[in-house]
Design an enzyme around this catalytic site. Structure first.
Site, short mmCIF file in Angstrom:
data_model
loop_
_atom_site.label_atom_id
_atom_site.label_comp_id
_atom_site.label_asym_id
_atom_site.label_seq_id
_atom_site.Cartn_x
_atom_site.Cartn_y
_atom_site.Cartn_z
N PRO A 1 16.19 34.44 5.99
CA PRO A 1 16.84 35.18 4.90
C PRO A 1 17.17 34.35 3.67
O PRO A 1 17.58 33.19 3.80
CB PRO A 1 18.13 35.71 5.56
CG PRO A 1 18.36 34.83 6.73
CD PRO A 1 16.99 34.43 7.22
N ASN A 2 16.98 34.99 2.55
CA ASN A 2 17.32 34.46 1.22
C ASN A 2 16.39 33.37 0.71
O ASN A 2 16.52 32.93 -0.44
CB ASN A 2 18.79 33.97 1.17
CG ASN A 2 19.77 35.09 1.49
OD1 ASN A 2 19.74 36.12 0.82
ND2 ASN A 2 20.59 34.91 2.50
N ARG B 1 18.05 30.59 -6.59
CA ARG B 1 19.21 30.53 -5.70
C ARG B 1 19.82 29.12 -5.67
O ARG B 1 19.17 28.18 -5.23
CB ARG B 1 18.74 30.89 -4.30
CG ARG B 1 19.79 30.79 -3.24
CD ARG B 1 19.16 30.85 -1.85
NE ARG B 1 20.21 30.81 -0.85
CZ ARG B 1 20.00 30.53 0.42
NH1 ARG B 1 18.80 30.27 0.86
NH2 ARG B 1 21.01 30.50 1.26
N TYR C 1 19.37 23.71 -3.63
CA TYR C 1 18.03 23.90 -3.08
C TYR C 1 16.90 23.46 -4.00
O TYR C 1 15.73 23.46 -3.60
CB TYR C 1 17.84 25.38 -2.69
CG TYR C 1 18.81 25.83 -1.62
CD1 TYR C 1 18.76 25.28 -0.34
CD2 TYR C 1 19.79 26.79 -1.89
CE1 TYR C 1 19.65 25.68 0.65
CE2 TYR C 1 20.68 27.20 -0.90
CZ TYR C 1 20.61 26.64 0.36
OH TYR C 1 21.48 27.03 1.34
N ASN D 1 12.29 27.44 8.98
CA ASN D 1 13.55 27.36 8.25
C ASN D 1 14.20 28.72 8.44
O ASN D 1 13.85 29.68 7.76
CB ASN D 1 13.33 27.06 6.77
CG ASN D 1 14.67 26.91 6.03
OD1 ASN D 1 15.72 27.20 6.59
ND2 ASN D 1 14.61 26.46 4.79
N ALA E 1 20.26 31.19 7.23
CA ALA E 1 21.58 31.40 7.84
C ALA E 1 21.49 31.81 9.32
O ALA E 1 22.44 31.58 10.07
CB ALA E 1 22.35 32.45 7.05
N GLU F 1 12.57 22.73 13.68
CA GLU F 1 13.57 23.35 12.79
C GLU F 1 13.65 22.51 11.52
O GLU F 1 13.69 21.28 11.58
CB GLU F 1 14.92 23.34 13.52
CG GLU F 1 16.10 23.76 12.64
CD GLU F 1 17.45 23.62 13.36
OE1 GLU F 1 17.48 23.39 14.60
OE2 GLU F 1 18.47 23.71 12.67
N HIS G 1 15.37 22.24 7.33
CA HIS G 1 16.25 22.72 6.27
C HIS G 1 16.01 21.91 5.01
O HIS G 1 15.78 20.69 5.09
CB HIS G 1 17.72 22.60 6.68
CG HIS G 1 18.02 23.33 7.94
ND1 HIS G 1 18.16 24.70 7.98
CD2 HIS G 1 18.13 22.90 9.22
CE1 HIS G 1 18.36 25.07 9.23
NE2 HIS G 1 18.34 24.00 10.01
N ARG H 1 27.41 19.76 4.41
CA ARG H 1 27.90 20.98 3.75
C ARG H 1 29.06 21.61 4.57
O ARG H 1 29.73 20.90 5.31
CB ARG H 1 26.73 21.94 3.56
CG ARG H 1 25.63 21.33 2.68
CD ARG H 1 24.49 22.28 2.45
NE ARG H 1 24.94 23.48 1.75
CZ ARG H 1 24.21 24.62 1.67
NH1 ARG H 1 23.00 24.67 2.24
NH2 ARG H 1 24.67 25.65 1.01
C1 DQA Z 1 19.04 26.27 4.75
C2 DQA Z 1 20.49 25.89 5.14
C3 DQA Z 1 21.23 27.09 5.73
O1 DQA Z 1 22.56 26.73 6.07
C4 DQA Z 1 21.28 28.21 4.70
O2 DQA Z 1 21.89 29.34 5.26
C5 DQA Z 1 19.94 28.53 4.13
C6 DQA Z 1 19.03 27.45 3.81
C7 DQA Z 1 18.30 25.10 4.07
O3 DQA Z 1 17.08 25.17 3.99
O4 DQA Z 1 18.92 24.14 3.60
O5 DQA Z 1 19.63 29.69 3.85
O6 DQA Z 1 18.34 26.59 5.94
#
Ligand code: DQA
Length: 145
Positions: A11-12, A19, A24, A75, A78, A99, A101, A108
């Site tokens: 998501p997102n 964003r 990011y 990735n 959340a 995994e 990020h 954070r």
């Molecule tokens: C993320 C880190 C997560 O905590 C966050 O919710 C994201 C992006 C990252 O790529 O840094 O959506 O996965």
């Protein structure tokens, strides 16, 4: 036969570029997809790159990857911090999952320090900006040769 690695985004992540660029960066998800594709081309594998805002869709794609791919870079956004379903889906498949990020989640908010999927994956990469994707691909390439 060409090896395929799935890159799954939660998501997102479709909002990258707009964003929170301070966290990011300015690259869009399409830019990252292009970087992943060219890395795969140079190193002899193809990249199937997808994004969904829906948890169940990510579960379905993990199952699909088990038949079509040699590994998965995910990735989970959340859902990383909340999803037992993703943990179980990763444990249900037999190919390696990495995994990743973009940000250093440990530097954070407290709620980002816990990953529900970390115990189910082969390894975790975080904090290298969009380059985290390339590092995850390198790890999977190396694991699946
Ligand atoms: C993320 C880190 C997560 O905590 C966050 O919710 C994201 C992006 C990252 O790529 O840094 O959506 O996965």
């Amino acid at each position: 036969m060409t090896r395929t690695i799935f890159v799954l985004n939660g998501p997102n992540l479709n909002m990258l570029g707009k964003r929170e660029p301070g966290i990011y960066g300015g690259k869009t998800l399409a830019d990252i997809q292009a970087d992943c594709a060219s890395h795969g081309e140079i190193h002899g594998f193809s990249v199937d790159f997808r994004q969904s805002n829906h948890e169940g869709q990510l579960v379905d794609w993990l199952h699909e990857a088990n038949d079509k791919a040699v590994g998965v870079a995910i990735n989970a956004g959340a859902y990383t911090h909340t999803s037992v379903a993703l943990h179980d889906a990763i444990r249900a498949i037999s190919i390696p999952v990495v995994e990743l990020h973009i940000s250093n989640v440990h530097a954070r908010e407290e709620f980002r320090h816990k990953s529900m999927i970390a115990a189910a994956v082969k390894g975790v990469i975080c904090g290298f900006g969009p380059y985290s994707y390339v590092l995850a691909l390198q790890a999977l390439d190396n694991l699946t040769r």
